[in-house]
Motif scaffolding. Structure first.
Motif: not given
Length: 330
Positions: A83-110
């Motif tokens: 169960e802890v390993q499954a929680k780790m996969m969920q947490a890592q996926a949430a971190e990747a999504a947050a990193q993508a949103q942050n990069q989008k905010a930093i980079k701005g429009a295309r």
């Protein structure tokens, strides 16, 4: 006459025999029933640590067995927690999504969006220039009295609208070029930090699936079997700190006259061939009313309290283990 004399002799002999018997019994009682030395029995004890985990799971593997001597940091047991390993996969996926949103905010429009906004601004800018020229021509004709005021007002309104359109297009271009607002960037960064915190929390739980020895010591007891389930905080292993050993005695207060904190006493260890050992008294405390020796008579006696007395070996005693008896003679 002779009969009376014989009877008297017999009585005298019987009396002497009785006196001798009484003397023998008294002597035997004095020898065998006299009060011997007081024997005070204690036992060796050590500090114990109970090893348990924060994470519920199944015992996957033991790296030690009872009686093993381990060093601080040695691996003791591994717990399987899918169960802890499954929680780790969920947490890592949430971190990747947050990193993508942050990069989008930093980079701005295309780049395409920025270029489109720039073209719209240029178009509006050209329209405003044409409207300005038309306005100047109509204004001269209006001032000469060639055109009516209605026509001049219409051209003025068109020029003002063109200027406003040009300003709006420029703002859109500037916003696309600058990217997200400062607050949006801060919010995106906060989401990244939150996701990292979740990953760190799960990582700490994963570390708890491998239990390490907190001290140098001896494995004294193992509770669950391999493959059994254990809950949060459930005891798994008992460890003894063999470097922290002492002897505990329970002594009546009338036997404490020669025992003082800081003094050295001599004791015997039967399990080591009646080996003599010197102990230094370092603790003394009464055990309360439940351990008092009650007086058997209403007069001439009083209740005696029992004290717990602890003493540490002056020198290391090889072979001394927790639970061995230690004898004091008073």
């Amino acid at each position: 006459m002779e009969s009376n004399k014989s009877q008297t002799n017999n009585m005298l002999l019987a009396f002497i025999s009785l006196v001798i018997i009484i003397g023998i019994v008294a002597l035997a009682g004095f020898i065998f029933l006299r009060k011997g030395p007081e024997i005070i029995q204690g036992q060796a004890e050590v500090s114990e640590y109970r090893i348990s985990g924060k994470v519920p799971g199944r015992i996957l593997e033991y790296k030690v067995k009872e009686g093993d001597i381990v060093k601080k940091g040695d691996t003791l047991v591994i717990i399987e927690a899918p169960e802890v390993q499954a929680k780790m996969m969920q947490a890592q996926a949430a971190e990747a999504a947050a990193q993508a949103q942050n990069q989008k905010a930093i980079k701005g429009a295309r780049e395409e969006q920025i270029q489109a906004a720039f073209e719209m601004w240029q178009k509006a800018k050209a329209g405003a220039e044409i409207a300005e020229k038309s306005y100047q021509r109509v204004k001269r004709l209006y001032e000469e009295g060639v055109l009516p005021a209605q026509k001049f007002d219409e051209v003025s309104a068109q020029r003002d609208a063109a200027i406003a359109t040009e300003k709006a297009a420029k703002s859109q271009y500037t916003m696309a070029k600058n990217g997200a607002e400062r607050e949006d960037k801060m919010a995106a960064e906060a989401l990244v930090n939150r996701a990292k915190g979740a990953v760190a929390e799960v990582e700490s739980y994963i570390k708890e699936t491998t239990l390490l020895a907190p001290i140098d010591g001896e494995i004294s007891e193992i509770f669950p079997k391999k493959g059994e389930l254990v809950g949060t905080g459930a005891p798994i292993i008992n460890m003894s700190d063999i470097s922290d050993m002492w002897v505990t005695f329970n002594i009546r207060e009338d036997l404490l006259s020669s025992i003082r904190i800081g003094e050295t006493i001599e004791a015997t260890i039967p399990a080591l061939g009646n080996k003599k050992a010197k102990l230094k008294v370092n603790y003394m405390k009464d055990l309360g009313t439940y351990a008092a020796w009650k007086a058997t008579k209403t007069t001439g006696q009083f209740d005696l309290k029992t004290f717990e007395v602890r003493a540490i070996p002056v020198d290391k005693i090889d072979g001394l283990h927790a639970g061995m008896s230690v004898i004091l003679e008073k």
